[in-house]
Write an enzyme that holds these catalytic residues in place. Structure first.
Site, PDB file in Angstrom:
ATOM      1  N   ILE A  57      38.113  41.046  15.293  1.00  0.00           N
ATOM      2  CA  ILE A  57      39.338  41.904  15.361  1.00  0.00           C
ATOM      3  C   ILE A  57      38.763  43.485  15.682  1.00  0.00           C
ATOM      4  O   ILE A  57      38.137  43.975  14.612  1.00  0.00           O
ATOM      5  CB  ILE A  57      40.482  41.867  14.281  1.00  0.00           C
ATOM      6  CG1 ILE A  57      41.541  42.696  14.806  1.00  0.00           C
ATOM      7  CG2 ILE A  57      39.885  42.212  12.920  1.00  0.00           C
ATOM      8  CD1 ILE A  57      43.010  42.416  13.658  1.00  0.00           C
ATOM      9  N   SER A  58      39.069  44.208  16.582  1.00  0.00           N
ATOM     10  CA  SER A  58      38.463  45.477  16.938  1.00  0.00           C
ATOM     11  C   SER A  58      38.957  46.499  15.845  1.00  0.00           C
ATOM     12  O   SER A  58      40.133  46.261  15.075  1.00  0.00           O
ATOM     13  CB  SER A  58      38.718  45.830  18.355  1.00  0.00           C
ATOM     14  OG  SER A  58      38.188  45.028  19.409  1.00  0.00           O
ATOM     15  N   GLN A  59      38.291  47.503  15.815  1.00  0.00           N
ATOM     16  CA  GLN A  59      38.510  48.730  14.938  1.00  0.00           C
ATOM     17  C   GLN A  59      40.028  49.302  15.440  1.00  0.00           C
ATOM     18  O   GLN A  59      40.385  49.197  16.531  1.00  0.00           O
ATOM     19  CB  GLN A  59      37.443  49.822  14.926  1.00  0.00           C
ATOM     20  CG  GLN A  59      37.740  51.026  14.480  1.00  0.00           C
ATOM     21  CD  GLN A  59      36.498  52.058  15.173  1.00  0.00           C
ATOM     22  OE1 GLN A  59      35.723  51.882  15.823  1.00  0.00           O
ATOM     23  NE2 GLN A  59      36.653  53.164  14.153  1.00  0.00           N
TER      24      GLN A  59
END
Length: 354
Positions: A57-59
């Protein structure tokens, strides 16, 4: 809720994310619902988190930046490639009318669909399949966001981009190092491309992306028996001094472009090394570093190949054949030069060069 508000204030607004709709959406979607249970306490950390199946899950900042770059509006139809946990789709769904999202890994697609539905996002439609081909049945899209890095923007996605639409995607020459690009379709059908932030995303796998792992070459290619050194190869026939003087500025400009390109890549290397990897380098950092070095190699080689090709065009474009000795003679376009129409081998002057 306090951690979510702090994330919006300190990680997004403080870094110039100004889109009010994006900030409101990031404030409303519970990120902790999209991470594994053992990582709930880290849900609002300023970085990516693993979600299983080799994906992340991206920043939060990257999610907000990409969505803001696509400039979504309330009535838009959006396509997302790379559903992952479903977090970005949920954020988008809080802004636009409909979200169509494609995930190639079945277990992630199923869990994301269940998760977003459980949170009440009835306008999110999840499909398991090859995201590089898009979802043409519901095209065209006003917004397309690709959450994985590909070697190029898939042509199938550009076809599905509406007039006035915006596509945001990481693009790079290796699997783990990219630059975000934004493609906008103009009223006349043209697509305008802009380059933005440096990022590191998981690879975009598919027919118009990277091949399945194990079917391509390794990213580190610094040692190759047929690779040219960083020097100009000797020319097969030297340019006469008059032409070198006349066109020296062209060669100097090409050399300057090469040096600027290499310097830019080296600056990117130092920035990532100092700010994102740290010292000593961790294993994940080494993978990114390998990608940067491979990219540097490819850029250097391409620049030198371009210069050599230019020299060859210069030679072939300005020389004819001497009728007397079959040596080289400047073409008519250079007759204003002192050596024009004189054979470079036998020095005879000729009426025409053929």
């Amino acid at each position: 809720m306090a951690a979510r508000q702090a994330m919006v204030d300190e990680q997004l607004a403080a870094r110039d994310i100004r889109d009010a709709a994006v900030l409101a959406a990031m404030r409303s979607v519970p990120r902790e619902a999209f991470v594994p249970p053992d990582l709930t306490e880290s849900a609002y950390d300023d970085g990516p988190l693993p979600i299983g199946a080799g994906q992340t899950i991206s920043q939060p900042y990257v999610v907000a930046f990409m969505i803001a770059a696509a400039a979504p509006k309330a009535g838009d139809r959006a396509l997302e490639i790379g559903t992952g946990s479903g977090y970005s789709a949920a954020v988008l769904a809080s802004i636009v009318k409909e979200v169509y999202t494609v995930e190639r890994i079945a277990v992630l697609a199923e869990s994301a669909a269940s998760r977003v539905a459980g949170l009440g996002h009835q306008n999110v439609h999840v499909r398991c399949g090859d995201g590089t081909l898009g979802w043409p049945e519901h095209a065209p899209y006003d917004v397309i966001i690709v959450t994985a890095g590909g070697p190029r923007v898939p042509p199938a996605l550009l076809v599905q981009l509406a007039v006035g639409g915006r596509l945001v995607m990481p693009v790079g020459g290796d699997r783990f190092f990219q630059r975000l690009v934004r493609c906008s379709r103009q009223a006349d059908g043209r697509v305008v491309r802009e380059t933005m932030e440096t990022v590191a995303f998981v690879p975009l796998i598919g027919a118009e992306g990277w091949p399945e792992p194990g079917r391509d070459q390794p990213i580190l290619r610094r040692s190759s028996p047929d690779r040219k050194e960083m020097t100009m190869a000797p020319t097969s026939r030297p340019l006469p001094p008059s032409i070198v003087q006349e066109f020296g500025h062209v060669l100097n400009e090409a050399r300057g472009q090469l040096l600027r390109a290499v310097a830019t890549t080296e600056a990117e290397l130092h920035t990532i090394e100092e700010r994102e990897i740290g010292a000593p380098l961790e294993d994940a950092g080494r993978v990114v570093l390998q990608g940067i070095l491979a990219r540097l190699d490819d850029r250097e080689q391409a620049e030198f190949d371009d210069i050599e090709a230019g020299l060859e065009r210069l030679r072939s474009g300005f020389f004819g054949v001497c009728e007397r000795c079959h040596g080289e003679i400047p073409m008519p376009r250079l007759r204003a030069l002192p050596s024009a129409r004189r054979c470079l081998a036998c020095q005879s002057i000729q009426e025409e060069a053929r």
